[in-house]
Design a protein around this motif. Structure first.
Motif, mmCIF file in Angstrom:
data_model
loop_
_atom_site.group_PDB
_atom_site.id
_atom_site.type_symbol
_atom_site.label_atom_id
_atom_site.label_comp_id
_atom_site.label_asym_id
_atom_site.label_seq_id
_atom_site.Cartn_x
_atom_site.Cartn_y
_atom_site.Cartn_z
ATOM 1 N N GLY A 137 0.795 -1.218 0.000
ATOM 2 C CA GLY A 137 0.000 0.000 0.000
ATOM 3 C C GLY A 137 0.832 1.274 0.000
ATOM 4 N N GLY A 138 2.156 1.125 -0.003
ATOM 5 C CA GLY A 138 3.037 2.290 -0.040
ATOM 6 C C GLY A 138 3.203 3.006 1.292
ATOM 7 N N GLU A 139 2.742 2.414 2.380
ATOM 8 C CA GLU A 139 2.880 3.048 3.692
ATOM 9 C C GLU A 139 4.294 2.936 4.250
ATOM 10 O OE1 GLU A 139 -0.444 2.471 6.643
ATOM 11 O OE2 GLU A 139 -0.964 0.924 5.176
ATOM 12 N N ILE A 140 4.971 1.864 3.885
ATOM 13 C CA ILE A 140 6.322 1.623 4.398
ATOM 14 C C ILE A 140 7.204 1.153 3.241
ATOM 15 C CG2 ILE A 140 5.659 1.171 6.783
ATOM 16 C CD1 ILE A 140 5.667 -1.812 6.193
ATOM 17 N N PRO A 141 8.527 1.343 3.376
ATOM 18 C CA PRO A 141 9.438 0.951 2.296
ATOM 19 C C PRO A 141 9.404 -0.554 2.030
ATOM 20 C CG PRO A 141 10.598 2.215 4.000
ATOM 21 C CD PRO A 141 9.228 1.949 4.508
ATOM 22 N N GLU A 142 9.564 -0.899 0.769
ATOM 23 C CA GLU A 142 9.583 -2.318 0.397
ATOM 24 C C GLU A 142 10.925 -2.939 0.763
ATOM 25 O OE1 GLU A 142 7.964 -3.872 -3.117
ATOM 26 O OE2 GLU A 142 6.451 -2.291 -3.276
ATOM 27 N N ARG A 143 10.819 -4.019 1.512
ATOM 28 C CA ARG A 143 11.965 -4.845 1.904
ATOM 29 C C ARG A 143 11.425 -6.253 2.094
ATOM 30 N NH1 ARG A 143 13.875 -2.331 7.177
ATOM 31 N NH2 ARG A 143 11.734 -1.665 7.285
ATOM 32 N N ASN A 144 12.232 -7.133 2.585
ATOM 33 C CA ASN A 144 11.776 -8.490 2.866
ATOM 34 C C ASN A 144 10.836 -8.440 4.079
ATOM 35 O OD1 ASN A 144 11.480 -11.110 3.900
ATOM 36 N ND2 ASN A 144 13.511 -11.734 3.198
ATOM 37 N N PRO A 145 9.538 -8.693 3.899
ATOM 38 C CA PRO A 145 8.606 -8.584 5.027
ATOM 39 C C PRO A 145 8.889 -9.583 6.149
ATOM 40 C CG PRO A 145 7.487 -9.465 3.090
ATOM 41 C CD PRO A 145 8.864 -9.066 2.655
ATOM 42 N N HIS A 146 9.463 -10.729 5.808
ATOM 43 C CA HIS A 146 9.817 -11.706 6.843
ATOM 44 C C HIS A 146 10.945 -11.179 7.724
ATOM 45 C CE1 HIS A 146 7.289 -15.042 5.459
ATOM 46 N NE2 HIS A 146 7.505 -14.543 4.259
ATOM 47 N N LEU A 147 11.904 -10.527 7.101
ATOM 48 C CA LEU A 147 13.013 -9.939 7.859
ATOM 49 C C LEU A 147 12.492 -8.841 8.780
ATOM 50 C CD1 LEU A 147 16.006 -9.449 8.509
ATOM 51 C CD2 LEU A 147 16.096 -7.959 6.502
ATOM 52 N N VAL A 148 11.670 -7.950 8.252
ATOM 53 C CA VAL A 148 11.136 -6.847 9.047
ATOM 54 C C VAL A 148 10.282 -7.387 10.199
ATOM 55 C CG1 VAL A 148 9.714 -4.757 9.014
ATOM 56 C CG2 VAL A 148 11.237 -5.256 7.092
ATOM 57 N N ALA A 149 9.434 -8.366 9.928
ATOM 58 C CA ALA A 149 8.600 -8.958 10.976
ATOM 59 C C ALA A 149 9.461 -9.611 12.058
ATOM 60 C CB ALA A 149 7.634 -9.975 10.377
ATOM 61 N N SER A 150 10.518 -10.289 11.659
ATOM 62 C CA SER A 150 11.414 -10.920 12.627
ATOM 63 C C SER A 150 12.100 -9.877 13.499
ATOM 64 C CB SER A 150 12.467 -11.769 11.910
ATOM 65 O OG SER A 150 11.851 -12.848 11.262
ATOM 66 N N MET A 151 12.471 -8.762 12.897
ATOM 67 C CA MET A 151 13.120 -7.694 13.659
ATOM 68 C C MET A 151 12.134 -7.051 14.641
ATOM 69 S SD MET A 151 15.705 -6.250 10.643
ATOM 70 C CE MET A 151 15.104 -4.633 10.777
ATOM 71 N N VAL A 152 10.898 -6.843 14.215
ATOM 72 C CA VAL A 152 9.876 -6.278 15.105
ATOM 73 C C VAL A 152 9.623 -7.241 16.269
ATOM 74 C CG1 VAL A 152 7.427 -5.672 15.308
ATOM 75 C CG2 VAL A 152 8.771 -4.829 13.375
ATOM 76 N N ALA A 153 9.467 -8.516 15.966
ATOM 77 C CA ALA A 153 9.259 -9.514 17.023
ATOM 78 C C ALA A 153 10.445 -9.530 17.976
ATOM 79 C CB ALA A 153 9.031 -10.894 16.415
ATOM 80 N N GLY A 154 11.641 -9.393 17.427
ATOM 81 C CA GLY A 154 12.846 -9.374 18.250
ATOM 82 C C GLY A 154 12.881 -8.221 19.236
#
Length: 189
Positions: A137-154
């Motif tokens: 949706g263009g709200e956040i920069p495109e990157r690997n969503p699994h990596l970003v989710a793992s970092m947030v969970a971390g």
């Protein structure tokens, strides 16, 4: 005729505590039954084995947490609000039941996660989807969503781990404002 519900609940609470304190492999049926004040045979009326007990505790509680986690994010629009609600839910869950949190996210996750039913929601996959949708949706920069989710969970898991080991004294709810800000910085890159 007694239905055994209270005994089963007692077994489950004590097993959770012992699985967290000793580890699933190290805690024995004898340890659990002794701490519960019941005969070993009574354990087997409720669970065929310690492994079945460990799987049952993980799968039902993880599915329940994940359903709530999903419900919180679905009630909101916008990636930032969803991430904030999810982080705050994680913090409240830890403060409400640190033993169950520790079992699900710090101790049993690696050994029991394969027992999550495919039909059941999975908290990390929900977070990945929220992030992927935010990227699409263009709200956040495109990157690997699994990596970003793992970092947030971390962000939350490391703080929870520090709390479990007594390295910090504040509750996670008390720290939730700073955890939300930090998680959002991770998401925004």
């Amino acid at each position: 005729m007694r239905d055994g519900t209270k005994t089963k609940e007692k077994i489950e609470r004590i097993a959770l505590r012992l699985f967290v304190e000793k580890g699933i492999a190290e805690a024995t049926i004898r340890d659990i039954s002794s701490a519960a004040g019941i005969a070993e045979g009574t354990m087997y009326r409720h669970y065929a084995s310690k492994e079945e007990l460990a799987r049952s505790l993980f799968s039902k509680n993880f599915a329940s947490f994940s359903r709530e986690f999903d419900r919180f994010q679905k009630e909101l629009s916008g990636t930032r609000k969803k991430i904030e609600a999810m982080v705050r839910h994680f913090c409240a869950f830890f403060d409400k039941d640190p033993i169950l949190f520790s079992y699900l996210f710090l101790h049993a996750r690696h050994t029991q996660a394969s027992f999550v039913e495919p039909k059941d929601p999975h908290a990390l996959n929900i977070l990945v989807k929220v992030i992927a949708d935010g990227m699409a949706g263009g709200e956040i920069p495109e990157r690997n969503p699994h990596l970003v989710a793992s970092m947030v969970a971390g962000v939350v898991l490391q703080v929870a781990t520090a709390r479990v080991y007594g390295e910090i004294n504040e509750s996670l709810v008390e720290l939730s404002d700073v955890l939300v800000v930090t998680a959002w910085k991770v998401v925004k890159g």
